[in-house]
Design an enzyme around this catalytic site. Structure first.
Site, PDB file in Angstrom:
ATOM      1  N   LYS A  60      39.975  11.382  67.156  1.00 27.79           N
ATOM      2  CA  LYS A  60      39.213  10.480  68.025  1.00 27.79           C
ATOM      3  C   LYS A  60      39.617   9.016  67.868  1.00 27.79           C
ATOM      4  CE  LYS A  60      35.130  13.436  68.054  1.00 27.79           C
ATOM      5  NZ  LYS A  60      34.994  14.089  69.344  1.00 27.79           N
ATOM      6  N   GLU A  92      30.145   3.729  68.056  1.00 27.35           N
ATOM      7  CA  GLU A  92      30.250   3.251  69.438  1.00 27.35           C
ATOM      8  C   GLU A  92      28.857   3.139  70.019  1.00 27.35           C
ATOM      9  OE1 GLU A  92      32.942   6.267  70.962  1.00 27.35           O
ATOM     10  OE2 GLU A  92      31.291   7.523  71.606  1.00 27.35           O
ATOM     11  N   HIS A 148      24.894  20.150  73.116  1.00 30.89           N
ATOM     12  CA  HIS A 148      26.291  19.800  73.384  1.00 30.89           C
ATOM     13  C   HIS A 148      27.121  20.976  73.875  1.00 30.89           C
ATOM     14  CE1 HIS A 148      25.210  16.070  71.656  1.00 30.89           C
ATOM     15  NE2 HIS A 148      25.192  16.479  70.415  1.00 30.89           N
ATOM     16  N   ARG A 157      43.964  21.296  75.333  1.00 27.28           N
ATOM     17  CA  ARG A 157      44.102  22.746  75.573  1.00 27.28           C
ATOM     18  C   ARG A 157      43.495  23.057  76.926  1.00 27.28           C
ATOM     19  NH1 ARG A 157      38.671  23.384  75.375  1.00 27.28           N
ATOM     20  NH2 ARG A 157      37.606  22.159  73.801  1.00 27.28           N
TER      21      ARG A 157
HETATM   22  P1  ADP Z   1      32.569  16.635  69.929  1.00 23.04           P
HETATM   23  O1  ADP Z   1      34.041  16.489  69.817  1.00 23.04           O
HETATM   24  O2  ADP Z   1      31.924  16.929  68.628  1.00 23.04           O
HETATM   25  O3  ADP Z   1      32.147  17.543  71.034  1.00 23.04           O
HETATM   26  P2  ADP Z   1      32.060  14.289  71.627  1.00 23.04           P
HETATM   27  O4  ADP Z   1      32.545  12.937  71.297  1.00 23.04           O
HETATM   28  O5  ADP Z   1      32.747  15.009  72.713  1.00 23.04           O
HETATM   29  O6  ADP Z   1      32.022  15.165  70.285  1.00 23.04           O
HETATM   30  O7  ADP Z   1      30.526  14.203  71.969  1.00 23.04           O
HETATM   31  C1  ADP Z   1      29.762  15.365  72.167  1.00 23.04           C
HETATM   32  C2  ADP Z   1      28.479  15.035  72.926  1.00 23.04           C
HETATM   33  O8  ADP Z   1      27.669  14.075  72.207  1.00 23.04           O
HETATM   34  C3  ADP Z   1      28.699  14.390  74.265  1.00 23.04           C
HETATM   35  O9  ADP Z   1      28.939  15.355  75.271  1.00 23.04           O
HETATM   36  C4  ADP Z   1      27.387  13.669  74.475  1.00 23.04           C
HETATM   37  O10 ADP Z   1      26.391  14.592  74.859  1.00 23.04           O
HETATM   38  C5  ADP Z   1      27.042  13.159  73.098  1.00 23.04           C
HETATM   39  N1  ADP Z   1      27.593  11.815  72.874  1.00 23.04           N
HETATM   40  C6  ADP Z   1      28.769  11.520  72.267  1.00 23.04           C
HETATM   41  N2  ADP Z   1      28.983  10.183  72.252  1.00 23.04           N
HETATM   42  C7  ADP Z   1      27.956   9.620  72.878  1.00 23.04           C
HETATM   43  C8  ADP Z   1      27.594   8.260  73.193  1.00 23.04           C
HETATM   44  N3  ADP Z   1      28.344   7.228  72.849  1.00 23.04           N
HETATM   45  N4  ADP Z   1      26.433   8.049  73.852  1.00 23.04           N
HETATM   46  C9  ADP Z   1      25.647   9.088  74.213  1.00 23.04           C
HETATM   47  N5  ADP Z   1      25.909  10.378  73.942  1.00 23.04           N
HETATM   48  C10 ADP Z   1      27.039  10.659  73.282  1.00 23.04           C
END
Ligand code: ADP
Length: 446
Positions: free
Chosen positions: A116, A200, A235, A292
């Site tokens: 990330k 963030e 999620h 992927r």
């Molecule tokens: P992972 O790789 O663990 O799936 P992500 O970064 O894709 O992590 O985030 C997963 C979920 O967490 C997102 O789909 C969202 O629902 C929530 N999320 C992540 N970052 C944020 C953010 N900055 N603000 C609000 N919700 C977030």
């Protein structure tokens, strides 16, 4: 083109890749665990090789056993599907070491976009919209507190190597941030072998919008527009659709173009998904890149007419992308419902066991991606998804009506599934209206 491809996966995606192989005139080879021994899709492969017991660690996650199977079957390439080893750079590297083509990016491109923090840096360079937050991994607590104050609370702490929604903590004030940082880092180290964390801005009301991109080995890259996957629980996506409801092409097109720049600059080939959160003002913030094929790729296939899995195989074999950006035209609307063997009434508890009745829907505009047939036994070891119902129609309203019609035809007994929940969602005013946020489903189920 390849002669023979090994599919390092199971279930519906293994069958999806078998289908792509057949249409390309390639011989598919499957691997399976003892728990999947009787899975009917194995008979559609030219060869099926047992790679160990049911637990994924001893089979589908075991790089040595999969590479050994690939050598025995003498394949030219491996398709990793999604989940399992699909995003492990060391697996892509092991394939390269054995002179087997990995159907996906190089280990270097995968590592760069899969982590990330390094992905965020690459995104910034490519002009992809990102969250306000720490530019790289956090050095110390003081830096985190300073940054959070300038971004404004709430903020979210994430693990650089995180995935699957794990290792994230939302903090509403400085005290919470300070007390969570060390724990988050320790947890990330234990879970992912990498303690790097960053923060963030946390968005309270957001939709999940993701861009499908695909690149070849000659620098060609295109986007296949977006999917909206905001109907989620813990999620986990439950419904995905394309195009995103109520989104102007003029608003999304620059985001799509930035995603294409990102993969071009990263010298990325294969399919990728650039995931974003979209706020109420329709501003985009990149979440991460999945290197992927996604579970939800069929909705994009239905609205573009492009076969993503076949295209992945063709570009891995060194062909140029068989279409240009101008050839990518959107037609109608598509919705995918994930049918999981879970009991929504009991906290979505998994429902492994035998499926006695299995009457899948059909008719115009209905596509079923599933490995299940009557008599199939859902193993307890893996993900609970048993089918994807994908429905296409001329517009979103008709697509919802058609999805409801298909769900009504769908009969599964005796295990509980998410079918009744999907039926309810197709009638919920907020979903029908379009534009629900990522917490909608959890509010609805409270
Ligand atoms: P992972 O790789 O663990 O799936 P992500 O970064 O894709 O992590 O985030 C997963 C979920 O967490 C997102 O789909 C969202 O629902 C929530 N999320 C992540 N970052 C944020 C953010 N900055 N603000 C609000 N919700 C977030």
């Amino acid at each position: 083109m390849f002669t023979r491809i090994l599919i390092a996966n199971r279930g519906e995606i293994a069958l999806r890749v078998i289908r792509a192989c057949r249409e390309l005139g390639v011989e598919p080879v499957c691997v399976y665990s003892e728990a999947d021994r009787d899975a009917p899709y194995l008979r559609l492969a030219d060869q099926a090789i047992c790679i160990g017991p049911g637990p994924a660690k001893e089979s589908y996650l075991n790089i040595g056993r999969i590479i050994a199977a690939a050598e025995v079957a003498n394949v030219d390439a491996i398709h990793p599907g999604y989940g399992f080893l699909s995003e492990r750079a060391e697996f892509a590297q092991a394939c390269r070491d054995c002179k087997i083509e990995f159907i996906g990016p190089t280990p270097e491109a995968m590592a760069r976009l899969g982590d990330k923090v390094s992905c965020k840096l690459a995104a910034k360079e490519a002009g992809v919209p990102i969250f306000p937050g720490s530019p790289g991994a956090l050095e110390d607590e003081e830096e985190a507190a300073r940054l959070a104050a300038s971004i404004g609370y709430p903020v979210i702490i994430k693990a650089s190597a995180g995935g699957g929604g794990r290792g994230m903590r939302v903090c509403h004030n400085e005290a919470a941030l300070r007390s969570n940082l060390r724990a988050a880092s320790a947890e990330a180290l234990a879970a992912f072998g990498n303690g790097a964390v960053f923060i963030e801005k946390f968005l309270e009301h957001a939709q999940h919008v993701e861009i499908q991109v695909i690149g070849d080995k000659h620098g060609g890259a295109v986007h296949l527009w977006e999917r909206n996957c905001s109907v989620q629980r813990r999620h986990q996506k439950l419904i995905e659709e394309a195009p995103s409801p109520g989104l102007d092409r003029a608003k999304i097109e620059p985001v799509c173009q930035s995603a294409v720049r990102l993969i071009t600059q990263a010298k990325y080939h294969g399919a990728a998904t650039v995931e974003f959160l979209m706020d109420q003002a329709k501003n985009f913030y990149m979440l991460e890149v999945n290197t992927r094929v996604q579970v939800e790729h069929p909705v994009t296939e239905m609205v573009t007419g492009i076969d993503i899995v076949k295209t992945m195989i063709r570009v891995a074999a060194g062909e140029r992308l068989p279409f240009s950006q101008r050839d990518v035209q959107l037609r109608g609307h598509a919705i995918e419902c994930r049918i999981n063997a879970e009991d929504p009434a009991r906290g979505f508890m998994p429902q492994p066991g035998p499926v006695q009745t299995w009457h899948p829907p059909g008719g115009p505009g209905v596509r079923m991606d599933t490995h299940v047939v009557a008599g199939y036994v859902v193993p307890k070891f893996y993900d609970s998804m048993v089918a994807k119902l994908i429905v296409h129609a001329d517009d979103r309203r008709q697509c919802i009506t058609r999805t409801a019609r298909a769900l009504r035809e769908f009969r599964v007994e005796p295990i509980k599934t998410t079918i009744p929940l999907h039926q309810r969602l197709m009638e919920e005013a907020a979903f029908v209206e379009g534009g629900v946020d990522i917490h909608y489903l959890e509010r609805l189920l409270k």
